[in-house]
Write a protein that holds these residues in place. Sequence first.
Motif, PDB file in Angstrom:
ATOM      1  N   HIS A  33       0.623  -1.113   0.000  1.00 24.65           N
ATOM      2  CA  HIS A  33      -0.107  -0.036   0.014  1.00 24.65           C
ATOM      3  C   HIS A  33       0.639   1.220   0.067  1.00 24.65           C
ATOM      4  O   HIS A  33       0.225   2.330  -0.723  1.00 24.65           O
ATOM      5  N   THR A  34       2.044   1.277   0.634  1.00 25.43           N
ATOM      6  CA  THR A  34       2.844   2.383   0.702  1.00 25.43           C
ATOM      7  C   THR A  34       4.079   2.394  -0.271  1.00 25.43           C
ATOM      8  O   THR A  34       4.989   1.750   0.036  1.00 25.43           O
ATOM      9  N   ILE A  35       3.846   2.821  -1.431  1.00 26.16           N
ATOM     10  CA  ILE A  35       4.930   2.257  -2.403  1.00 26.16           C
ATOM     11  C   ILE A  35       6.010   3.271  -2.327  1.00 26.16           C
ATOM     12  O   ILE A  35       7.134   2.800  -2.581  1.00 26.16           O
ATOM     13  N   ARG A  36       6.088   4.347  -1.704  1.00 30.08           N
ATOM     14  CA  ARG A  36       7.171   5.271  -1.393  1.00 30.08           C
ATOM     15  C   ARG A  36       8.300   4.696  -0.451  1.00 30.08           C
ATOM     16  O   ARG A  36       9.333   4.725  -0.374  1.00 30.08           O
ATOM     17  N   ASN A  37       7.815   3.488   0.322  1.00 35.96           N
ATOM     18  CA  ASN A  37       8.636   2.839   1.256  1.00 35.96           C
ATOM     19  C   ASN A  37       9.164   1.326   0.648  1.00 35.96           C
ATOM     20  O   ASN A  37      10.046   1.071   0.663  1.00 35.96           O
ATOM     21  N   GLY A  38       8.238   1.043  -0.183  1.00 39.72           N
ATOM     22  CA  GLY A  38       8.410  -0.206  -1.090  1.00 39.72           C
ATOM     23  C   GLY A  38       9.422  -0.137  -1.874  1.00 39.72           C
ATOM     24  O   GLY A  38      10.129  -1.044  -2.243  1.00 39.72           O
ATOM     25  N   ASP A  39       9.208   0.807  -2.916  1.00 41.00           N
ATOM     26  CA  ASP A  39      10.391   1.204  -3.983  1.00 41.00           C
ATOM     27  C   ASP A  39      10.591   2.632  -3.870  1.00 41.00           C
ATOM     28  O   ASP A  39       9.958   3.411  -4.792  1.00 41.00           O
ATOM     29  N   PRO A  40      11.343   3.288  -3.029  1.00 46.52           N
ATOM     30  CA  PRO A  40      11.425   4.793  -3.133  1.00 46.52           C
ATOM     31  C   PRO A  40      11.949   5.256  -4.379  1.00 46.52           C
ATOM     32  O   PRO A  40      11.605   6.201  -4.921  1.00 46.52           O
ATOM     33  N   ASP A  41      12.994   4.378  -4.998  1.00 48.92           N
ATOM     34  CA  ASP A  41      13.806   5.024  -6.040  1.00 48.92           C
ATOM     35  C   ASP A  41      12.814   5.016  -7.305  1.00 48.92           C
ATOM     36  O   ASP A  41      12.720   6.069  -8.023  1.00 48.92           O
ATOM     37  N   GLY A  42      11.733   4.114  -7.525  1.00 45.66           N
ATOM     38  CA  GLY A  42      10.723   4.050  -8.509  1.00 45.66           C
ATOM     39  C   GLY A  42       9.888   5.130  -8.275  1.00 45.66           C
ATOM     40  O   GLY A  42       9.281   5.561  -9.199  1.00 45.66           O
ATOM     41  N   TYR A  43       9.451   5.431  -7.089  1.00 43.23           N
ATOM     42  CA  TYR A  43       8.435   6.355  -6.811  1.00 43.23           C
ATOM     43  C   TYR A  43       9.079   7.523  -6.902  1.00 43.23           C
ATOM     44  O   TYR A  43       8.256   8.497  -7.622  1.00 43.23           O
ATOM     45  N   PHE A  44      10.147   7.993  -6.570  1.00 42.90           N
ATOM     46  CA  PHE A  44      10.712   9.359  -6.783  1.00 42.90           C
ATOM     47  C   PHE A  44      10.928   9.582  -8.185  1.00 42.90           C
ATOM     48  O   PHE A  44      10.539  10.753  -8.793  1.00 42.90           O
ATOM     49  N   ASP A  45      11.326   8.773  -8.967  1.00 42.50           N
ATOM     50  CA  ASP A  45      11.449   8.938 -10.556  1.00 42.50           C
ATOM     51  C   ASP A  45      10.286   9.135 -11.269  1.00 42.50           C
ATOM     52  O   ASP A  45      10.088   9.987 -12.217  1.00 42.50           O
ATOM     53  N   ALA A  46       9.100   8.246 -10.598  1.00 41.52           N
ATOM     54  CA  ALA A  46       7.761   8.367 -11.304  1.00 41.52           C
ATOM     55  C   ALA A  46       7.141   9.581 -11.205  1.00 41.52           C
ATOM     56  O   ALA A  46       6.625  10.434 -11.969  1.00 41.52           O
ATOM     57  N   VAL A  47       7.455  10.397  -9.738  1.00 43.65           N
ATOM     58  CA  VAL A  47       7.058  11.591  -9.576  1.00 43.65           C
ATOM     59  C   VAL A  47       7.759  12.848 -10.299  1.00 43.65           C
ATOM     60  O   VAL A  47       7.013  13.699 -11.000  1.00 43.65           O
ATOM     61  N   ASN A  48       8.991  12.596 -10.207  1.00 48.17           N
ATOM     62  CA  ASN A  48       9.962  13.592 -11.013  1.00 48.17           C
ATOM     63  C   ASN A  48       9.353  13.637 -12.575  1.00 48.17           C
ATOM     64  O   ASN A  48       9.499  14.745 -13.177  1.00 48.17           O
ATOM     65  N   ARG A  49       9.306  12.438 -13.085  1.00 42.88           N
ATOM     66  CA  ARG A  49       8.988  12.446 -14.578  1.00 42.88           C
ATOM     67  C   ARG A  49       7.545  13.080 -14.912  1.00 42.88           C
ATOM     68  O   ARG A  49       7.411  13.940 -15.790  1.00 42.88           O
ATOM     69  N   PHE A  50       6.673  12.859 -13.823  1.00 46.16           N
ATOM     70  CA  PHE A  50       5.424  13.354 -13.945  1.00 46.16           C
ATOM     71  C   PHE A  50       5.237  14.985 -13.728  1.00 46.16           C
ATOM     72  O   PHE A  50       4.865  15.544 -14.589  1.00 46.16           O
ATOM     73  N   LEU A  51       6.099  15.496 -12.895  1.00 48.90           N
ATOM     74  CA  LEU A  51       6.331  16.915 -12.734  1.00 48.90           C
ATOM     75  C   LEU A  51       7.019  17.433 -13.661  1.00 48.90           C
ATOM     76  O   LEU A  51       6.797  18.775 -13.856  1.00 48.90           O
ATOM     77  N   HIS A  52       7.871  16.853 -14.513  1.00 50.25           N
ATOM     78  CA  HIS A  52       8.780  17.417 -15.441  1.00 50.25           C
ATOM     79  C   HIS A  52       7.829  17.902 -16.529  1.00 50.25           C
ATOM     80  O   HIS A  52       8.255  18.774 -17.256  1.00 50.25           O
ATOM     81  N   ALA A  53       6.617  17.458 -16.518  1.00 50.97           N
ATOM     82  CA  ALA A  53       5.765  17.928 -17.737  1.00 50.97           C
ATOM     83  C   ALA A  53       5.410  19.384 -17.445  1.00 50.97           C
ATOM     84  O   ALA A  53       4.956  20.005 -18.538  1.00 50.97           O
ATOM     85  N   PHE A  54       5.603  19.805 -16.052  1.00 51.64           N
ATOM     86  CA  PHE A  54       5.350  21.276 -15.937  1.00 51.64           C
ATOM     87  C   PHE A  54       6.541  22.191 -15.757  1.00 51.64           C
ATOM     88  O   PHE A  54       6.145  23.241 -15.347  1.00 51.64           O
ATOM     89  N   THR A  55       7.553  21.733 -16.044  1.00 46.28           N
ATOM     90  CA  THR A  55       8.710  22.503 -16.068  1.00 46.28           C
ATOM     91  C   THR A  55       8.642  23.427 -17.155  1.00 46.28           C
ATOM     92  O   THR A  55       8.368  23.204 -18.156  1.00 46.28           O
TER      93      THR A  55
END
Length: 278
Positions: free
Chosen positions: A256-278
Amino acid sequence: MSLQSEKIFEGADERMKRHFYQADGVELSYVDFGGPSERTLVALHGHFGTATMFAQLARAIQGWRLVALDQRGHGWSAHVDERAYSRETYRNDLHVLIEKELGGMPVVLLGHSLGGVNAYQFAAHYPNLVKALIIEDIGAEVADDQNWVKRLLARVPSIRELRQSLECILGAGAFSYFEESVVEYPDGWTVRFDAEGIIHSQEYLNGSWWEDWLASSCPALLMQGERSPILSWELAQRMAKKRPNTSLLQFPECGHTIRNGDPDGYFDAVNRFLHAFT
């Protein structure tokens, strides 16, 4: 202050500050982690969580300011009457935060579990204040029970006993999720969240929220943990298919808590998504 919060604030960037504000007479707290940009990501934890759970995310995202709320009944925000954990009150807390504390500019909302529902329901009611949504492992249909917290002792003599109590109820490794809520008082160790209030909060949260999920049209990223007991892959697929402008990512081996289970994958996904707004 919790153990982890003390560690975070001791080594924190000077831009990171805790603030307090009032929403309908309730004192609420949030942490502004700062950042090099006026683009703001507002993060909402799940039940039992705290704003400081997003400290690693604040360090991982690039070019964004991160603000995380201690939602009512959690962290340094006030505990309230059971009726004040309704869907409307959570939305209003966020509305006051964005309008009054953050200047009323549109933000990206990221929410886990309880915070995820709060995020997409807020977007449904205030679309002009939401640029995009990141939803971590929660669905448009919710059915859960938090009555287990009644078994949690109010005070124990040591942190070791608190760990044993939580893991006896929830299983090995459960303590890590609650660690940032742990606090020591003169009469013993406990957690800062409103245990009784969370039972009622979950009762308000349970239900079918398809109308709210489909009401907004901003870009959305829905993240699902392959082993999640809360959001099934089938429901996540239906949510992504029905709502335009929605991307879906499954995280293998995560619960249920992805940011603990796969922090690197989670951070990468968030960064990629936010990059669309840069």
